[in-house]
Design a protein around this motif. Structure first.
Motif, PDB file in Angstrom:
ATOM      1  N   ARG A 264       0.827  -1.199   0.000  1.00  0.00           N
ATOM      2  CA  ARG A 264       0.000   0.000   0.000  1.00  0.00           C
ATOM      3  C   ARG A 264       0.870   1.262   0.000  1.00  0.00           C
ATOM      4  O   ARG A 264       0.560   2.243  -0.680  1.00  0.00           O
ATOM      5  N   ARG A 267       2.268   2.012  -3.553  1.00  0.00           N
ATOM      6  CA  ARG A 267       1.351   2.669  -4.479  1.00  0.00           C
ATOM      7  C   ARG A 267       1.324   4.190  -4.245  1.00  0.00           C
ATOM      8  O   ARG A 267       1.379   4.980  -5.189  1.00  0.00           O
ATOM      9  N   CYS A 397      -8.732   1.650  -9.573  1.00  0.00           N
ATOM     10  CA  CYS A 397      -8.484   0.441  -8.794  1.00  0.00           C
ATOM     11  C   CYS A 397      -9.254   0.502  -7.476  1.00  0.00           C
ATOM     12  O   CYS A 397      -9.200   1.506  -6.765  1.00  0.00           O
ATOM     13  N   MET A 399      -8.598  -0.925  -4.798  1.00  0.00           N
ATOM     14  CA  MET A 399      -7.729  -0.936  -3.627  1.00  0.00           C
ATOM     15  C   MET A 399      -6.966   0.379  -3.503  1.00  0.00           C
ATOM     16  O   MET A 399      -7.111   1.102  -2.536  1.00  0.00           O
ATOM     17  N   SER A 400      -6.173   0.724  -4.500  1.00  0.00           N
ATOM     18  CA  SER A 400      -5.344   1.931  -4.388  1.00  0.00           C
ATOM     19  C   SER A 400      -6.140   3.206  -4.592  1.00  0.00           C
ATOM     20  O   SER A 400      -5.691   4.278  -4.192  1.00  0.00           O
ATOM     21  N   PHE A 428      -8.961  -4.217 -10.092  1.00  0.00           N
ATOM     22  CA  PHE A 428      -7.680  -3.944  -9.442  1.00  0.00           C
ATOM     23  C   PHE A 428      -6.582  -3.728 -10.473  1.00  0.00           C
ATOM     24  O   PHE A 428      -6.626  -4.264 -11.581  1.00  0.00           O
ATOM     25  N   ASN A 429      -5.589  -2.965 -10.075  1.00  0.00           N
ATOM     26  CA  ASN A 429      -4.488  -2.605 -10.961  1.00  0.00           C
ATOM     27  C   ASN A 429      -3.500  -3.751 -11.150  1.00  0.00           C
ATOM     28  O   ASN A 429      -2.786  -3.808 -12.148  1.00  0.00           O
ATOM     29  N   ASP A 433      -2.692  -5.747  -5.660  1.00  0.00           N
ATOM     30  CA  ASP A 433      -3.839  -5.001  -5.141  1.00  0.00           C
ATOM     31  C   ASP A 433      -5.010  -5.939  -4.852  1.00  0.00           C
ATOM     32  O   ASP A 433      -5.688  -5.805  -3.831  1.00  0.00           O
ATOM     33  N   ARG A 434      -5.236  -6.890  -5.752  1.00  0.00           N
ATOM     34  CA  ARG A 434      -6.335  -7.835  -5.556  1.00  0.00           C
ATOM     35  C   ARG A 434      -6.073  -8.732  -4.344  1.00  0.00           C
ATOM     36  O   ARG A 434      -6.983  -9.033  -3.571  1.00  0.00           O
TER      37      ARG A 434
END
Length: 499
Positions: A264, A267, A397, A399-400, A428-429, A433-434
């Motif tokens: 994290r 990113r 994404c 997540m990010s 997701f990117n 991330d996934r």
């Protein structure tokens, strides 16, 4: 009476664990707040912070740091650094202050949680100073840009960013909330102070201080240096906490926390630091490429630290290192193309000379990212700037919270990594991330990206202007090319000379 040396009293004075009489230990230190992974209190007694200081020492040193930083600022107020600085450098200041200043305030709350719920007395003691540190960092990084607000409204985003719906601010909040606002004290020690601060924040501030001095902005260099020395101290909280977890059979849990936090943090710093180093920094002031910086300072440091502690390298380590070659270039292109959605003016950083430097540092850049920039440049040369402006929003994404992007041109590799969970399709990117989402989907499932909000009808009118209003970007704050497209003329002259 002579004062005792610190080493003669420190360990006794800070050993403040006690057996509660009126409440149970679980009520005093609930595991949801301590994040201690079930390790009992007596096992935390071996916690030994490597950086020891007392309150009188702390106050004296901090006073000297503040005096130094504010004195340099006062001495250089007539230096006209703002007026004389390259517009790309001013953009670095704007993006940094907006992304970091109130993030420091959030970190103060995280340190406060360790103050109260840290299982080891040494952790609580160091976190007390860390809490004071982060409060100081927020205050000073709000005070310094404040003087620029009458000159440029974008500097107001040092305070405004985290109170807005701007997509980059959402991305920063999402990461920071996950790493240190919605975690227990021990998890914060691992994810914030070890993975985030030791690995990324210290290096970001070291690099920024050096770049600021090189650019002649000694005010910012002094400010950042005074903050970095604080970070170096309270970043030491996490290492001993990891040692306690590993010694008590919690290596797998500790490993997962570290792996999530590194991914994290990568990113955030990829989009914040990468474009700053390789595009916004004037060419004559670039000492290292972002890739070289990451290889020297981040990879080397983390590999040593993780192995020394008895942890493994994250499973995605080689995948992350591979991203050094392209991910921040993709983010830079996205930042510049969607420049109206930013609170700063990104520098394109692709003059003929810059492109030579980029090709040297990243062989194959011209055949991939260069081809995309060729289209942008040709449209500007032909008087069609509207073709270089966005008409809608990109896929983001889940997540990010950063647009999904990778390599264009000959090395095309842009790919979505989808996942269906409870009837909802997430995007997701990368595999990384996934994977983070899959570790605790309940934690992340309810969040809506900016595009999710757009599709849900929360943005009205449903167009780019509606999105700008939703992101709280007012006239005078909307981003545009940092150099007012002067680099296009350099290309025109270069093209004419070649012909």
């Amino acid at each position: 009476m002579a004062l005792l040396e610190r080493h003669e009293w420190y360990d006794i004075a800070r050993s403040t664990n006690w057996t509660p009489q009126y409440v149970s230990e679980a009520e005093l230190f609930p595991d949801v707040m301590t994040g201690a992974q079930g390790v009992p209190m007596d096992k935390w007694e071996v916690y030994d912070e490597p950086y020891k200081t007392s309150y009188p020492e702390y106050v004296r040193i901090q006073r000297e740091k503040d005096a130094g930083a504010y004195s340099v600022k006062a001495a250089l107020e007539r230096s006209r650094i703002y007026e004389n600085a390259d517009p790309g450098w001013r953009s670095i200041l704007k993006s940094h202050y907006g992304a970091i200043a109130l993030g420091e305030y959030a970190a103060m709350s995280a340190e406060a949680r360790m103050c109260r719920f840290g299982r080891a007395p040494g952790m609580r003691n160091m976190a007390t100073f860390g809490m004071l540190d982060e409060n100081r960092h927020a205050q000073i990084q709000l005070y310094f840009p404040h003087e620029y607000c009458p000159k440029d409204r974008q500097f107001d985003w040092a305070h405004k960013a985290y109170h807005s719906n701007e997509w980059a601010a959402i991305a920063a909040r999402h990461a920071f909330d996950d790493l240190f606002m919605a975690r227990g004290a021990t998890e914060i020690a691992v994810m914030l102070t070890f993975a985030f601060e030791t690995g990324f924040t210290n290096m970001q501030f070291l690099g920024l201080a050096a770049d600021a001095a090189e650019a002649g902005d000694f005010t910012f260099a002094s400010l950042i240096s005074s903050i970095q020395t604080d970070e170096s101290r309270h970043a030491q909280i996490g290492g001993p906490a990891l040692q306690v977890l590993i010694a008590n059979g919690r290596k797998a849990e500790a490993q997962k926390l570290v792996d999530i936090a590194i991914a994290r943090a990568w990113r955030i710093f990829c989009i914040l630091t990468g474009p700053s180093m390789d595009y916004n920094t004037p060419l004559e002031h670039r000492k290292q490429s972002f890739k070289e910086f990451m290889q020297e300072w981040i990879v080397g440091q983390f590999e040593r630290s993780l192995i020394d502690l008895g942890l493994d390298l994250p499973w995605y380590w080689d995948k992350m290192i591979a991203e050094f070659d392209y991910q921040h270039h993709a983010y830079q292109m996205g930042l510049w193309f969607w420049r109206p959605t930013l609170w700063w003016n990104p520098a394109a950083g692709v003059t003929p000379e810059c492109r030579e430097w980029l090709e040297e540092k990243y062989p194959g850049w011209n055949a991939s990212f260069g081809k995309a920039w060729d289209v942008i440049t040709e449209n500007l040369l032909n008087g069609k700037p509207e073709l270089t402006m966005p008409e809608t929003l990109p896929i983001v994404c889940n997540m990010s919270q950063i647009p999904i992007c990778a390599i264009p041109g000959d090395g095309w590799s842009v790919k979505d990594y989808p996942l269906e969970y409870e009837g909802r399709l997430y995007h997701f990117n990368s595999e990384i991330d996934r994977w983070i989402f899959e570790q605790d989907p309940v934690r992340y499932r309810g969040h809506m990206t900016l595009v999710d909000r757009f599709l849900a009808g929360k943005i009205q009118p449903p167009d780019l202007m509606g999105a700008l209003m939703y992101m709280n970007l007012a006239p005078g704050e909307i981003g545009d090319d940092a150099h007012n497209y002067a680099w296009v003329e350099a290309f025109r002259q270069h093209k004419q000379a070649a012909e």
